[in-house]
Design a protein around this motif. Structure first.
Motif: not given
Length: 337
Positions: A277-289, A305-308, A322-325
């Protein structure tokens, strides 16, 4: 320190294979058995690398292969310092190498190396897709690119000794296994999407036509084991619960095959999914779950995996965590190999 008795080869996407003869002070790499590059090593932190010979092959790809081999061999290595007599133009343009303050000295940073999209990505349009803001159901967001079809990510996981890959879900090919997975009691307790084949066909058809969601099948050695939904958070129901950026991605995750459960497998596929997901678009700054707040096992895997955990909040159907990386955190602490 790396193990100097590694597996004899390191497979690459596309079917080719790296091999090596490595000692404490020397590394000779082969591609498909043919000499590729010869290096002198000065062990330490950082590891210093001196080019001895490239065997008439393009220098840029040979430098990339050497960086990949060395980072894979030692996941604790954060930087390689290269000493090169000739200006490595291609490697500098791509970001593989950056110039240091010393003449003829260049650094390859792990955090930059793993942000290079190839050879891990399949066909991807997002990285170069132009931005145009539109409004959907009252939500202002960028126009999303056409969704890919087929394999979108592939990488050999040296820890597992197996390929981990992601491909898009194809309804006719995957409906029966999706139905079986969703009707298993373990999955149903969290997803609550039990149903018939026709109900699941309708569910997947709706997602297939939804530009917000990309449905993916996770594979180990090309054997399907998991289902993932990757969504654009700005248009999703999660958006009101945190300040979603235009290119944030969210994930829903389901492991359907019991033999692929366990922390070591989760570490492999979860890092691969986030990496994609981070490679797919370099404008992506966060992945959430947003797992259920009482799903301690999944929350633990995400923490690993370093989510907080930003907070807990209430959806209509569940209390969620709300988990954010962040992108910087993922690549700074990247343990891919």
């Amino acid at each position: 320190m790396p193990d100097l008795n590694p597996p004899a080869t390191l497979p690459l996407p596309g079917g080719r294979c790296l091999g090596a003869d490595e000692t404490e002070r020397h590394l000779s790499l082969m591609l498909e058995g043919a000499p590729l590059i010869q290096l002198r090593l000065e062990r330490g932190s950082p590891l210093h690398v001196r080019l001895q010979e490239t065997n008439d092959r393009p220098v840029g790809p040979a430098l990339w292969a050497a960086c990949y081999w060395l980072f894979t061999r030692d996941p604790g290595c954060q930087c390689l310092v290269w000493h090169l007599d000739e200006h490595p133009g291609e490697a500098l343009l791509s970001g593989l190498l950056v110039a240091t303050a010393h003449p003829n000295e260049y650094a390859c940073e792990r955090t930059l190396f793993w942000q290079l999209p190839q050879p891990w990505l399949g066909v991807s349009f997002s990285g170069s897709y132009p931005q145009q803001m539109i409004i959907t159901d009252g939500k202002r967001h960028p126009r999303r690119p056409i969704k890919p079809r087929g394999e979108v990510y592939r990488r050999f996981d040296a820890r597992l000794g197996a390929w981990v890959s992601l491909r898009t879900l194809e309804i006719e090919q995957d409906l029966a296994r999706f139905n079986r997975w969703q009707n298993s009691p373990r999955v149903a307790s969290f997803w609550q999407e039990e149903g018939s084949l026709e109900q699941h066909r309708e569910y997947l058809s709706q997602l297939q036509h939804d530009p917000r969601v990309l449905t993916l099948i996770g594979c180990f050695d090309d054997q399907p084991f998991a289902y993932f939904e990757a969504y654009w958070a700005k248009e999703d129901r999660i958006a009101p619960f945190y300040p979603a950026d235009d290119y944030d991605r969210g994930i829903h995750m389901l492991v359907g095959e019991g033999q692929h459960r366990g922390p070591h497998k989760v570490a492999s596929w979860l890092s691969a999914l986030v990496h994609y997901l981070f490679l797919d678009d370099p404008r992506t700054q966060r992945v959430v779950a947003e797992p259920r707040a009482d799903n301690a096992r999944m929350i633990g895997h995400l923490h690993n995996q370093c989510f907080h955990c930003e907070k807990e909040f209430d959806f209509p159907h569940k209390r969620a965590a709300l988990m954010i990386l962040g992108r910087e955190r993922f690549f700074d602490r990247c343990s891919l190999m």
